[in-house]
Design an enzyme around this catalytic site. Sequence first.
Site, PDB file in Angstrom:
ATOM      1  N   THR A   1      35.593  43.394  45.765  1.00 41.27           N
ATOM      2  CA  THR A   1      35.123  44.468  44.904  1.00 41.27           C
ATOM      3  C   THR A   1      35.876  45.730  45.295  1.00 41.27           C
ATOM      4  O   THR A   1      35.736  46.228  46.407  1.00 41.27           O
ATOM      5  CB  THR A   1      33.611  44.672  45.044  1.00 41.27           C
ATOM      6  OG1 THR A   1      32.941  43.490  44.588  1.00 41.27           O
ATOM      7  CG2 THR A   1      33.136  45.845  44.208  1.00 41.27           C
TER       8      THR A   1
ATOM      9  N   SER B   1      27.189  37.346  46.651  1.00 39.96           N
ATOM     10  CA  SER B   1      27.336  38.676  47.229  1.00 39.96           C
ATOM     11  C   SER B   1      27.450  38.605  48.749  1.00 39.96           C
ATOM     12  O   SER B   1      26.766  37.826  49.409  1.00 39.96           O
ATOM     13  CB  SER B   1      26.132  39.539  46.858  1.00 39.96           C
ATOM     14  OG  SER B   1      26.120  40.746  47.590  1.00 39.96           O
TER      15      SER B   1
ATOM     16  N   LYS C   1      37.956  42.566  41.768  1.00 44.17           N
ATOM     17  CA  LYS C   1      36.897  42.921  40.812  1.00 44.17           C
ATOM     18  C   LYS C   1      36.796  44.440  40.702  1.00 44.17           C
ATOM     19  O   LYS C   1      36.799  45.138  41.710  1.00 44.17           O
ATOM     20  CB  LYS C   1      35.564  42.333  41.290  1.00 44.17           C
ATOM     21  CG  LYS C   1      34.375  42.592  40.377  1.00 44.17           C
ATOM     22  CD  LYS C   1      33.156  41.879  40.929  1.00 44.17           C
ATOM     23  CE  LYS C   1      31.925  42.064  40.056  1.00 44.17           C
ATOM     24  NZ  LYS C   1      31.405  43.454  40.139  1.00 44.17           N
TER      25      LYS C   1
ATOM     26  N   HIS D   1      31.354  47.420  37.249  1.00 46.31           N
ATOM     27  CA  HIS D   1      30.255  47.252  38.212  1.00 46.31           C
ATOM     28  C   HIS D   1      28.897  47.364  37.512  1.00 46.31           C
ATOM     29  O   HIS D   1      27.936  47.882  38.063  1.00 46.31           O
ATOM     30  CB  HIS D   1      30.361  48.308  39.322  1.00 46.31           C
ATOM     31  CG  HIS D   1      29.887  47.830  40.658  1.00 46.31           C
ATOM     32  ND1 HIS D   1      30.718  47.659  41.736  1.00 46.31           N
ATOM     33  CD2 HIS D   1      28.653  47.497  41.114  1.00 46.31           C
ATOM     34  CE1 HIS D   1      30.025  47.250  42.798  1.00 46.31           C
ATOM     35  NE2 HIS D   1      28.764  47.143  42.431  1.00 46.31           N
TER      36      HIS D   1
ATOM     37  N   TYR E   1      33.075  43.201  50.293  1.00 45.34           N
ATOM     38  CA  TYR E   1      33.530  44.569  50.473  1.00 45.34           C
ATOM     39  C   TYR E   1      34.271  44.611  51.805  1.00 45.34           C
ATOM     40  O   TYR E   1      33.829  43.976  52.764  1.00 45.34           O
ATOM     41  CB  TYR E   1      32.357  45.544  50.548  1.00 45.34           C
ATOM     42  CG  TYR E   1      31.504  45.622  49.313  1.00 45.34           C
ATOM     43  CD1 TYR E   1      31.917  46.341  48.196  1.00 45.34           C
ATOM     44  CD2 TYR E   1      30.257  45.006  49.275  1.00 45.34           C
ATOM     45  CE1 TYR E   1      31.127  46.429  47.063  1.00 45.34           C
ATOM     46  CE2 TYR E   1      29.454  45.090  48.148  1.00 45.34           C
ATOM     47  CZ  TYR E   1      29.885  45.803  47.055  1.00 45.34           C
ATOM     48  OH  TYR E   1      29.101  45.886  45.939  1.00 45.34           O
TER      49      TYR E   1
END
Length: 342
Positions: free
Chosen positions: A152, A104, A216, A240, A126
Amino acid sequence: MRWIDALEELAAGRLPEPVHRYFRQGSAGGISAAEAVDAWNAIRFRPQVLTDVSQIDLSTTVAGTPVDVPVLVAPTTLQRQADPDGEAAMAAGTGAAGSLVVVSSNAGTTFADIGATGTPWWLQIYVARNRSATIEMLDAAVAAGARAVVLTADTPVVGRKEDSGPTVWEVIQPGHLLANLEEDKYTNEDLAKADDLGPDVIGWLAERTGLPVLIKGVLRGDDALRCAEAGAAGVIVSNHGGRQLDGAIPTARALPEVAEALAGTTTEVYVDGGLRRGEHVLAALAMGARAVLVGRPALWALSVEGAPGVTRLLNDLGAELDHALRLCGRANPAALTPDLLG
């Protein structure tokens, strides 16, 4: 009871209640989060008999990286709440099982420390409103050896959570987020997620990093094709974990459409969300996924047994997949085809 099935309850006894709630909860009414596992359980098989399954090979490649088992670890945040070594422990446990971890961008461990484990890893990113923050994180990941970038794409805003009692943000310990960003340089507005993205962001990420880019959060065939046409190396079918739009369809239902849309392209297909058994992995691979990703189970395993728990989780799912392959009459994941599904 399978060890995997007991993991969440065991983790609940070790985690602060707001942390456990944050890990398990979905958005809004929790509909999508609640139905994910049942959607995989509903799939049925048409096994083939009189085929040679004396030698099973689970290995494959994911965006060019070899793995021993087609079960990867999905990106999740606050891993240092689960284990003091956080993402470094998750990576070490993943590497010991011969797999790959997606890290992440909110990680509380530096990319350099994660890279030092020797485990292959992808960066989940992100794109922030202030692109400088995104660039800083991308550059740090490339320097630390990331093998791919996972954008994402389903989070122009964060899905609302219906909490009662203290939230995780009230109990989180300092230093457990954004270890790879000089936060003092940016305001909350700078770090807010960009809501103006289009397919051209794929080329920008690829050019900046020189790495394969995967998208994603794809649940539609037409979106998957747009990603492929824009240069995506892969798409991850994902809602998610039910944490964004509540009522979004289960990934088990979305995967066949996405795989069909990308048939004949070089864009690889992956899936996460609700996969808890080797038979679930078997179904996903037969539908067209190259590999699957597990999120919450890896967090529970990390909470309960640290890095060895993550290794055990991946090994157990691999063993179950091996067993299921033999029973359906296929010797490796590449031999799985949709005709095996009832």
